[in-house]
Every structure is written in C-alpha cells, then in structure tokens.
Design a protein around this motif. Sequence first.
Motif, PDB file in Angstrom:
ATOM      1  N   SER A  60       4.001  49.869  -7.864  1.00 14.88           N
ATOM      2  CA  SER A  60       2.735  50.280  -8.868  1.00 14.88           C
ATOM      3  C   SER A  60       1.577  49.363  -9.020  1.00 14.88           C
ATOM      4  O   SER A  60       1.796  48.224  -8.677  1.00 14.88           O
ATOM      5  CB  SER A  60       3.303  50.320 -10.272  1.00 14.88           C
ATOM      6  OG  SER A  60       4.095  49.266 -10.690  1.00 14.88           O
ATOM      7  N   ILE A  61       0.265  49.947  -8.970  1.00 12.93           N
ATOM      8  CA  ILE A  61      -0.836  49.179  -9.144  1.00 12.93           C
ATOM      9  C   ILE A  61      -1.631  49.755 -10.318  1.00 12.93           C
ATOM     10  O   ILE A  61      -1.754  50.680 -10.616  1.00 12.93           O
ATOM     11  CB  ILE A  61      -1.663  49.314  -7.793  1.00 12.93           C
ATOM     12  CG1 ILE A  61      -2.742  48.474  -7.860  1.00 12.93           C
ATOM     13  CG2 ILE A  61      -1.839  50.755  -7.431  1.00 12.93           C
ATOM     14  CD1 ILE A  61      -3.591  48.368  -6.601  1.00 12.93           C
ATOM     15  N   ARG A  62      -2.106  48.418 -11.077  1.00 14.45           N
ATOM     16  CA  ARG A  62      -3.063  48.899 -11.946  1.00 14.45           C
ATOM     17  C   ARG A  62      -4.589  48.467 -11.935  1.00 14.45           C
ATOM     18  O   ARG A  62      -5.142  49.184 -12.294  1.00 14.45           O
ATOM     19  CB  ARG A  62      -2.654  47.914 -13.130  1.00 14.45           C
ATOM     20  CG  ARG A  62      -1.263  48.407 -13.884  1.00 14.45           C
ATOM     21  CD  ARG A  62      -0.575  47.514 -14.682  1.00 14.45           C
ATOM     22  NE  ARG A  62      -0.030  46.395 -13.757  1.00 14.45           N
ATOM     23  CZ  ARG A  62       1.100  46.370 -12.947  1.00 14.45           C
ATOM     24  NH1 ARG A  62       1.978  47.324 -12.954  1.00 14.45           N
ATOM     25  NH2 ARG A  62       1.529  45.079 -12.321  1.00 14.45           N
ATOM     26  N   ASP A  63      -4.632  47.638 -11.027  1.00 10.60           N
ATOM     27  CA  ASP A  63      -6.091  47.162 -10.734  1.00 10.60           C
ATOM     28  C   ASP A  63      -6.063  46.341  -9.520  1.00 10.60           C
ATOM     29  O   ASP A  63      -5.247  46.091  -9.108  1.00 10.60           O
ATOM     30  CB  ASP A  63      -6.640  46.270 -11.850  1.00 10.60           C
ATOM     31  CG  ASP A  63      -8.224  46.587 -11.768  1.00 10.60           C
ATOM     32  OD1 ASP A  63      -8.816  47.115 -10.939  1.00 10.60           O
ATOM     33  OD2 ASP A  63      -8.857  46.272 -12.927  1.00 10.60           O
ATOM     34  N   TYR A  77     -10.616  48.750  -6.895  1.00 10.01           N
ATOM     35  CA  TYR A  77      -9.445  49.917  -6.936  1.00 10.01           C
ATOM     36  C   TYR A  77      -9.919  51.205  -7.737  1.00 10.01           C
ATOM     37  O   TYR A  77      -9.501  52.079  -7.523  1.00 10.01           O
ATOM     38  CB  TYR A  77      -7.873  49.392  -7.414  1.00 10.01           C
ATOM     39  CG  TYR A  77      -7.152  50.306  -7.782  1.00 10.01           C
ATOM     40  CD1 TYR A  77      -6.347  51.116  -6.805  1.00 10.01           C
ATOM     41  CD2 TYR A  77      -6.601  50.756  -8.898  1.00 10.01           C
ATOM     42  CE1 TYR A  77      -5.481  51.983  -6.842  1.00 10.01           C
ATOM     43  CE2 TYR A  77      -5.567  51.587  -9.225  1.00 10.01           C
ATOM     44  CZ  TYR A  77      -5.118  52.158  -8.079  1.00 10.01           C
ATOM     45  OH  TYR A  77      -4.132  53.092  -8.529  1.00 10.01           O
ATOM     46  N   ARG A  78     -10.393  50.924  -8.826  1.00 13.74           N
ATOM     47  CA  ARG A  78     -10.971  52.092  -9.902  1.00 13.74           C
ATOM     48  C   ARG A  78     -11.961  52.926  -9.222  1.00 13.74           C
ATOM     49  O   ARG A  78     -12.063  54.118  -9.651  1.00 13.74           O
ATOM     50  CB  ARG A  78     -11.224  51.458 -11.034  1.00 13.74           C
ATOM     51  CG  ARG A  78     -10.169  50.670 -11.507  1.00 13.74           C
ATOM     52  CD  ARG A  78     -10.370  50.153 -13.059  1.00 13.74           C
ATOM     53  NE  ARG A  78      -9.084  49.575 -13.694  1.00 13.74           N
ATOM     54  CZ  ARG A  78      -8.826  48.941 -14.656  1.00 13.74           C
ATOM     55  NH1 ARG A  78      -9.660  49.113 -15.669  1.00 13.74           N
ATOM     56  NH2 ARG A  78      -7.887  48.377 -15.018  1.00 13.74           N
ATOM     57  N   ASN A  81      -9.078  54.213  -4.590  1.00  8.90           N
ATOM     58  CA  ASN A  81      -7.631  53.922  -4.692  1.00  8.90           C
ATOM     59  C   ASN A  81      -7.338  53.469  -3.163  1.00  8.90           C
ATOM     60  O   ASN A  81      -6.651  52.840  -2.856  1.00  8.90           O
ATOM     61  CB  ASN A  81      -6.635  54.815  -5.174  1.00  8.90           C
ATOM     62  CG  ASN A  81      -6.715  56.166  -4.673  1.00  8.90           C
ATOM     63  OD1 ASN A  81      -6.976  56.233  -3.365  1.00  8.90           O
ATOM     64  ND2 ASN A  81      -6.159  57.122  -5.538  1.00  8.90           N
ATOM     65  N   ASP A 148      -3.524  43.541  -9.172  1.00  9.62           N
ATOM     66  CA  ASP A 148      -2.619  43.583 -10.235  1.00  9.62           C
ATOM     67  C   ASP A 148      -1.578  44.693  -9.929  1.00  9.62           C
ATOM     68  O   ASP A 148      -1.480  45.810 -10.401  1.00  9.62           O
ATOM     69  CB  ASP A 148      -3.358  43.881 -11.530  1.00  9.62           C
ATOM     70  CG  ASP A 148      -2.310  44.165 -12.519  1.00  9.62           C
ATOM     71  OD1 ASP A 148      -1.101  43.427 -12.501  1.00  9.62           O
ATOM     72  OD2 ASP A 148      -2.661  44.583 -13.500  1.00  9.62           O
ATOM     73  N   SER A 149      -0.270  44.405  -9.114  1.00  7.62           N
ATOM     74  CA  SER A 149       0.509  45.274  -8.665  1.00  7.62           C
ATOM     75  C   SER A 149       1.719  44.656  -9.180  1.00  7.62           C
ATOM     76  O   SER A 149       2.016  43.756  -9.291  1.00  7.62           O
ATOM     77  CB  SER A 149       0.538  45.592  -7.161  1.00  7.62           C
ATOM     78  OG  SER A 149       0.542  44.352  -6.301  1.00  7.62           O
ATOM     79  N   THR A 150       2.888  45.748  -8.698  1.00  3.18           N
ATOM     80  CA  THR A 150       4.265  45.473  -8.983  1.00  3.18           C
ATOM     81  C   THR A 150       5.048  45.942  -7.851  1.00  3.18           C
ATOM     82  O   THR A 150       4.821  47.072  -7.381  1.00  3.18           O
ATOM     83  CB  THR A 150       4.726  45.930 -10.234  1.00  3.18           C
ATOM     84  OG1 THR A 150       3.870  45.443 -11.254  1.00  3.18           O
ATOM     85  CG2 THR A 150       6.169  45.327 -10.456  1.00  3.18           C
TER      86      THR A 150
END
Lengths: 442, 442, 442
Positions: A60-63, A77-78, A81, A148-150
């Motif tokens: 998952s990625i937030r930014d 990214y915003r 994507n 900012d990913s997981t």
Amino acid sequence: MIERALCEALLERLFPINRSLTGPGVRQTLEVLSEVVGLTLHEVPSGTVCYDWTVPPEWSIRDGWIRSEGGDTIVSYRESNLHVVGYSVPVSGYFSYDDLVPHLHTLPARPEAIPYRTSYYRRDWGFCLSHSAFLRLDPQATYQVLIDSTLDPSGSLTMADAHLKGSTGREYILSTYCCHPSLANDNLSGLICSVLLFRRLAALPAVQHSYRLIVVPETIGAIAYLYRFRDIMKQVDGGYVITTTAGPDRPGYKESYLGNHEVDVAARLALGDDHIPYSFAPSGSDERQFGSPGFRIPTGTITRSKYYEYQQYHTSEDDLSFISVDRLLQSLDTYWRAIGFLEANVTYFRREDHCEFQLGKYGLYPDVGGLLHQGFGDRTTVGTAWPVDFDQDQLTEAFAWLMHACDGDTSLLDIGQRSGLSPRLLAYAAEQMQMNELLDAT
Amino acid sequence: MIERALCEALLERLFPINRSLTGPGVRQTLEVLSEVVGLTLHEVPSGTVCYDWTVPPEWSIRDGWIRSEGGDTIVSYRESNLHVVGYSVPVSGYFSYDDLVPHLHTLPARPEAIPYRTSYYRRDWGFCLSHSAFLRLDPQATYQVLIDSTLDPSGSLTMADAHLKGSTGREYILSTYCCHPSLANDNLSGLICSVLLFRRLAALPAVQHSYRLIVVPETIGAIAYLYRFRDIMKQVDGGYVITTTAGPDRPGYKESYLGNHEVDVAARLALGDDHIPYSFAPSGSDERQFGSPGFRIPTGTITRSKYYEYQQYHTSEDDLSFISVDRLLQSLDTYWRAIGFLEANVTYFRREDHCEFQLGKYGLYPDVGGLLHQGFGDRTTVGTAWPVDFDQDQLTEAFAWLMHACDGDTSLLDIGQRSGLSPRLLAYAAEQMQMNELLDAT
Amino acid sequence: MIERALCEALLERLFPINRSLTGPGVRQTLEVLSEVVGLTLHEVPSGTVCYDWTVPPEWSIRDGWIRSEGGDTIVSYRESNLHVVGYSVPVSGYFSYDDLVPHLHTLPARPEAIPYRTSYYRRDWGFCLSHSAFLRLDPQATYQVLIDSTLDPSGSLTMADAHLKGSTGREYILSTYCCHPSLANDNLSGLICSVLLFRRLAALPAVQHSYRLIVVPETIGAIAYLYRFRDIMKQVDGGYVITTTAGPDRPGYKESYLGNHEVDVAARLALGDDHIPYSFAPSGSDERQFGSPGFRIPTGTITRSKYYEYQQYHTSEDDLSFISVDRLLQSLDTYWRAIGFLEANVTYFRREDHCEFQLGKYGLYPDVGGLLHQGFGDRTTVGTAWPVDFDQDQLTEAFAWLMHACDGDTSLLDIGQRSGLSPRLLAYAAEQMQMNELLDAT
C-alpha cells in the motif's frame, strides 16, 4: 442506454484508483464492480506458495514525491499514481542527482509520457517521470525523496469471481486483470467490458454452457486462482482473456494456442473478416497461465489497440482520452456475439439417421415442389439475445445441413463452418427439429 | 456411331413421356431403357413405410385443361405435360377467375416459360402456364377446368436396377432419376447418359469393381431403394448421381460430401482443370439420401448446366433444343474416364518390400545405364477401353513409384496424385510387375 | 583454412581415379578418405544375394582403346576413364565401322562431351566418345579395338562406414556414393563433402544423436549395406544422401519422401528461403533404397546443380572446372547448420507443468516489469559449433515458448517452427532451464 451510462460511470469512478497486484486499490475496484455483477472475493495470504510462485506482501502507498532543494515538488504520487514504481519499498531522505538517477525511469522516445514500471519481486524503489521533466533536473543539485509505502507480509492478494451454471457440461471463462493503476485501455477497458458482458449473461433466462468471470491481478493472481481452483479449472473448455478493448485501432483477435478452437471460431464469426489477426504467442496476458501444459485452457482475446501494439501502451498517455465508450461497447457487442455462437454450439444426433426426414409432415418444408433456391419466402427474425434474420430458403438449407451432418460428433459451429450458415440459424432450425423429435442434443 | 444413334433415338422416344414419382410414364420409360441395358424392375406398394417416408398413391393422368366460357382451350395437358401440377387430384367444374388463380403457377421473370411444379404430399391440384398466357385471362370470366387423374392407393412406385459383379470387394453406384416429365437436361439427359454408361461397362470382358445402376424417382425412390436394399447399400463404397449432362454451359463437378474421396479424384482427373467446381451441399439430388448419416455413400456429379444454375431449369424451356447430343456424349466420355480411373484404383503390396527390385532381370528396365530422364524411348499406347500413351521414361517412373509406394495401404489413385502420373499408366505398370510376381493386389 | 586445403587436396587426388561399382578404384578412393575420417571397410563377395539383387563380379580395367588402320589412337582409356563403358567385358580384335558403331555412345546434343555409360548387369562392351570425334570416323575403315578388363566372380564389392555414438536414441545417416569415375560434381563433390562433414562431427566433444557415415557404390552398394546391416538400419531415424554439392547453380533441396520430417525442417532452416525446392520422387540416388517400404528411412539432399538438372551431368564436362571449392564448402556449411538443428532437436518436459515459472528467481528474467517487447538488452552470442546471436527479448520469448510447449511430445524443432525462433536459441534457453531443474529431456 443504461449500459452506456453504467460504462461511463465506471470509467470515471475506477480510472483514478491506484491498483497493483495487491492492496486497497484492488479491493476498492472490486467493490465498485460488485455493484454491477455479484462477485465473490477470495483473499490469498501473502506468502502462499502457488506452484513456482509465492504471493508477495501486500503493498500500500500513501504518498510519494521528489522535491528540489527549494521545496518545489518535481514529481508527486498524488498527481499521477504512475510516478511511483509499483511495489516500491519505503524511502525517505536526500539524494544527490547521481544517486537518484538509477531510480528514475523515463521514455526518451515519448518525452512527455510517464512510463509505467513495477518491481514486484525485487525489493527496490523508483520514480517514473516524463523525459522532459527529467532533463530539467539539475545534476549538481540534491533532492528530497519520499515514498510512504508498506509491504505487509501479513496481507493478502484479492481475487474475485462469479459463476453462471448452464445445462451442458461445458464451461468457459471470461478473465480479466485488475492490477494496473490509472491506465485506461490496458486495462480499465477490459475490466469494464468483462463485467458488462457477464451482466448481460446473468440477465438471460438460461444459458446452455457455464460461464465463469475471473477478475484477478495479472500473472500471480491468475496463478493463485488456478492453484486454488485447480480441480475446477482443469475442467474448463476455453474462454477469453478480456483486455484492451477500447483503443482507436481496428478490432483485432489474438487466437488461442489451438488457433481453431471453438472460442476462435466464435470470435472470428463475431468479428467478421475485417479485423487484425494476431497469431498465438505465449506472451501477453493470462493466456500464458491458462494455456500452460497443466491446464491447457485455450483462450483468445478480442481487442481494440492490443497491448504492445500502440505507442501509448504502459504510459500516462493511455488515459481516458485515448479510449472511447463507443469502442468499448462495440467490443462488448463483439464478445456478446461470440458468446452467442458458443451458446449455439450444441452437438446433435438424429434419432433416425437414414435418409432425409419428410420435413413437410412436420410443417418444416414448403408444400409446393420446385420453389427452392429462388430466394423465396419472407424474411423472418427469431431470437432476442442473439437475433438471426433469414428467409425460407436459408431455413430449408439449415434443415438440409442438419439432416446431413448431425451424427453426434459434429457441432453446430462445425456445420456453420462447413455450410457458411450462421450457427444461430442452425441452432434455431435444430430447435425446431428437436421439438419434432427428429434431433436430440448429445 | 451406334451409340450416338442410340442416344438420339432415346431422346426422341423418351422426351414426350409424362413421368412422375409413380405411374405409367415411369414404367414406359423403364421399358425403353431396358432395351439398352438389362434392368430389373422393383415395385414398391403405395403406403409402404420407408424410414420417415410413406410411398404415395400411384398417380396417373389422362387429360387436363382450362377452357374459356367460349370453349377455347387455354391450357391443355396434351399440349405439354408440364401444364398440370404433378400429383394433382382430379377436378372438374367451373371456376371464377378469383377461385382459379390460387391454382395457377407462372414465372413472371420468364413470361413465355411454363414452370414445372408438383404437389406430391399435399392433396391439391393446379395448372402451370406461361405468365403471358396468364395475363390474357379475363378477371371477370368463368373458366371450365378438368383434371382427369387418379391417385391409386393400391398402386406402386417403380424402381429399376442392374448389377455388374467385379473381382475386388468394392462397389460403386451409378444413380439417376426418372420422375421428371418432358424436361430435357433435368433429367432426360441424365437418364440416357446413365444407361449408355452402364452399357459400356457391361460390354467389357471384366470389371475390377462391382457397379450398380439405379434408376428411381428422385427422393422417395432413392429412399425406397435404400430401405429395401439397405444391407447391400451400406456396403457401397461411392458412386455418381448422374443428372443434367447436356446443357450449354462448361463442364462442372459437384463433389461428394467427403470432397476428396476416390470418386472425386477420379472425376477431377477425368475432367481436367478446366471445369466449374461445386462444393458439396446437402441439396440437389439423391446425394442427400445416399450421403445421410445412416449410409454415408459419397457420390459426386459431373454436369453440363447443373440444376439450379440455368434460367431454363424446371421450365418448358429445358427442352430438346436446350441440350445437344454432342454434349451428352462428352459427359458420357467424362464419366467413362472417371470410371477408368476407379478401375485402375487397385491397392498393391510388394512381395519383397526391401529396396528396389532389379527391374532389368524382368525386362522392365533399359539395359544401358545413364539414359533415364532424357525423354527417351518411343511412345507406346496400351489399353483399349481406357488407352494410355507413354514413353519409356514415364514407364520407368511408374515402376519407381510403385516400388516406393506399394505398401498395401496406398492405392494407385493415391500414387497418381502424389506422382502426377496417370493412374492408368500406373495400373499398366503394376500389371507388368504383378505378372513378374513382384506385386500383389490387396 | 586447413579444411579448405584438405578439400582442394582431396579433389586433386581423387578426381583421376577410375571408380566403378567394384574394383581397385573404389578401394583406392576409400583409402584416401580414410586419411580424413576413420572408415571401416566391408567387403561383400561377388555373387552375394541381397534381396532381389546379386553382387556382380569385381571389375577391373587396365587399358582400352580404338585405333585406326594407320595405328592412330582414336579413343583411349588412359586419356579419360569415361571412354570405356563401365563394366565392359574384355575385347580384342578388328571391327568394321558397321560392327563397331553399335558399341559406340555419343551425345549429339553436346558434340564435344564424352558421355558416361555403364552396363553393369548385361554383359557387353562399348566406348563413349565425343560426337565430333565419332563424325570423323571413316565408314569404310576397319578399326582395332582393345579392352583389357577383368570381371572376377571371386572378387567383392567394397563398402565403408563410420559411426559416432550420441546420447539420445536417435540415429541419422550421412550417405554418399563412390562408384562414379572422373566426374566432379556427381559425385566427387558429394564424397568429399560427406567426409568433411563427418570429420567436423567427430571433432565435437559430444553429440546428442548418433551419426553413421555410409560410403558405398550407388544402388547395389546401398542395397548390400542395407541387407548386411538391416537390423541396425531399420532403427535409423533419417538422414541425408549427399551428392552434387559444388556446381554453379543456386542451392537446392530435394525433400525426403515424408516432405516434413525433421531432416527436411532442419535442411530448410539451414538453407533459408532462397533455394530451389525439389519434390520427392523415387528417382535420384539411394533415397530409393533407404526409403523403400521395408526401411522407410526419410533422407533429403542439399545440392548445388542437382543431378539431372545440368547439361554437363554424366559427361566429361562435369570436371573440376565445373565445380568450385567455395561452393563445396558452402554446401558443407549448410549441411553443418542442418545437423546443428538436428542436434538442437531435443524434446523436453516441464518438471512442474502448471502455469509459468517465476523466471526472475532463477535469474532468467529482467527485474523491472514493463520492459519487454521493446527490443531491449545487448545482443549476445552463445555456442561454438553452431553459434546463435540474440537479444534479451528473444531469449525471454524462448523461455516463454518453452514454458508453454514443453509437454514431452513437442520437440525444439516443432517449437521453432511454431514460434519462428531459432531451434539453436531454444536449445540454449532449454539448457538454462534444465540447469535450473525446470526442464528435463525425454
């Protein structure tokens, strides 16, 4: 009309979502599609071994961005994507130009396009950007980088399917993939075409054959699906991998590995002569998994601007302006006609197989001899889902071919190929003969 | 010459006779044909059930006309037997124009032609007339109508056949139909061609294969014949349905349902490249019955102006002026050559199947090495019924192909197709090798 | 270079030798060839029965001439061994022109050429001379004639072979004939090409398949070899009959009797599209024996100026000036490439046959997704005997085809035909996959 509106709404809602092999974007997409057809979701835990493969951690990625020393955002990214390489590991820090460059992907040949890149199985991070933006970077500068990913080893991969049960023992798959982020032709167009197609099937009062809609991330998703449902999937007769259905190029057909399977015959009948033929190759999409020796499911693909064949492929230029709703719905109609021919593809045998039947006894033949082969009779249209239009001569010809060919081994698609008659007309004629107890389905 | 004279006499005697599915005209026709070849007649009682069909009552007609109020004859059976719809029930009375019209058949597109119509299985009556005569009828007038016919439920359908026994186990049928009234190309030409062809066969000292001449009314006659002789007919290997042999168009060939059966290969060899090819379709004539799943006898048709393909088809314009004796005899010769290739179609095996034979030991090879492939040797002609002309090179080539290919599975037609050599030359060469105990027929 | 020098030396040493079916010239030739590859010689006694044939007496000749009354030599064996008809019986005496002429062979169409003639199986004698020399003979004169020859019933026919053992169970023959006297293209060129080809094979560290070099007199030698080694020869899978390899015409290929056997596929791949295709015919050379029903060994022939196809064929004009070392070596290279494709022709199966392998795990796939089908990667060359040059895209395509097609029934030549990829590239890719325990050879 409602179908067109639905198509337009789906394009608008689904295009912005960041899809990947796994993660929230996939689930969000499947939820939207579930509003159209009843999908069953299957979660496969990260780390699950499927044949030679292991389901990766959930991403998952937030930014994600690159900023200049002055704080200007260079890529974000915003904004798109596509800017972050799929499955990028988290990163945060300052990088010199020289250290940053190995992590940057551009397309010099299309300098304004952002390429689409992934690194699913090698832990890495990166950014994709237009080559013109890349050229504006300062080789002397330092850049601030954030992803900012997981990558969650306790996550899962999400698959979805739906099933319609028919009366024959045959089953066909309609498969598509849901792992591409904001790319319109490849493969948002395929996703939407697939669910609209299955929606039409589900609206029929009954189907001859069984149909299975499969929505999975490409490659690993298809493999995980085949692995989990291997006993079912080994019984599947064929199908279509639905992708790239709405680009500006002429319709095309990539044949199955068999090349002349019923799915190929049906697709070519549906397309007519004026289409681009693509030979089978074990590249492309999930035909690679379905067609592998252990499964050998022949699948074809009806396309508009097939993957690999257009310059905008796998770039930010494969956006909503590249495709059209009209073309997507035309591809949908073509698939629908192909399925109509598969539905017509019953194999009959004659109860009494010597000589012709005396069709006049059953009201299936004109009373006065000598009229045939003069194009006589009014034109008639039968069928609702797949209407067929014919005159009395053509119907009589269909009866004649059925009497000649229905030996229990020869399907209506076979007879259609031999005779040049529409398999749908043959199916209508066969039903007339079956009602008169002259034919039976095998 | 005697054959030509016979052909001319048969045309003259048989054209005027009113033939139908049943009745005196059929028997009279078969009597005349019996003067040419020894036919066996078989009567099938009306009412006999043959598979899905029932033999209809026997139809005979003595007179039929429409007269005006003033007593003028407008159409008369005695002028043309096409004027009365075949199998018309008897009728006698006065009819208004409006009541008469539903019983009238015309061809607006060919206003001077009387069409040919029948109503075998629905009790009805009618007249066929030229459209121009129809237009002269007075809508205000009343007409007197007579059809003096009988439909006898105690009658019978008449079939005829003849048989020649060959030495191989293979049997071919030569089938034609005798149910058309005064129509020359379809099918008086076929009737006469068939009996002349069988007459030639019967004059041979011996035949390799068996041949069965079948003369029956179309459809119901073929079905009745197949039903009565079903055990024999299921053993038949193939054949020809002989029809429309003398029209003005180029020679044509309608292939059997197999398309590449020996009867097809033989017919195409006999015709040469310059002919009109017709794909198989389960329409036309009795190939529909012979080729049905229960029998699967492949039959082809060599034609001049094939049924369906000419404007005069099934009208009074298909008369003796439409056809010619020359063309009928050319079709006869073509069928004869085709049968010659079937006669050549023996399958041999080599007694010793390793390496070539030393042909020189048997006088089958030139003595001096190095001469071959230079077109040497005088030309020789062998054979009487089917003469073949060759030089020493071609004969040596034939021996070489026989030594290579005679494995007990490959027929001389197969070898002819592979090598480009005439099957008749191969047959001659094979006989030489058989006399030297090098080959045997399977 | 050493191969070219060897080729030149062999041409020079072997051209003058008088070869025939039997006799000292054959043995002398085989001795020279034994210097190049280790040949095993087999003597078959005259009188030995081999199938339909009997090995003839051994022929040797010491001298032969025609002299005029004035003692002038008109033709002399010592000037050209073509002057005496092969297998001439001894003769000595005076002949009138009229008695001599039946023993003279000329070629009026090529008046300066001496034809090549033999009389192996009919006891006879004769001379071959140019037609222009023949025309200078005096019809009134008497001529003195000598042929000092022997036909020894206690002699023998000499055959030679060599064998290389491979690891698969497949065996291919490389066959050529040693019975032609001073004729360069047919067949000194074939003899030399064969031994140079086998010399290359013997220099390899290992071969996949077994190869058998066969050097025999044409026809009777091949028959005697097949007879003596019939158990072995019935296990042979295919091969090439090597002849006429160095003439001035474009390369050609005469296909095996099967036409699409692996030897045909390999030869056509080796030749490329630009060659003359010759259909199979049971003429030519020892394919007649190898392909006979009892053996059915498919053999093809790669040629330059194929026998039968050039004017100088079987005349004194087929001399060293007609051929070239370059073209002989080009044919050798073409055969070599063909054998390379046969060597590549292994059949593999996948250890795990479901879905694709995750090639990245084995270092067999690029790390970053989205790069394929853009012609990326440096070109690489692998292999020494048969080098193959490819880029990363092609290698990835090869892996994909192997994963799709390796089902234990489909050979690499099959996959090459289907995919358009070089079988050598496929073989390299398969070896990579085998090393990673993904594939195994059947």
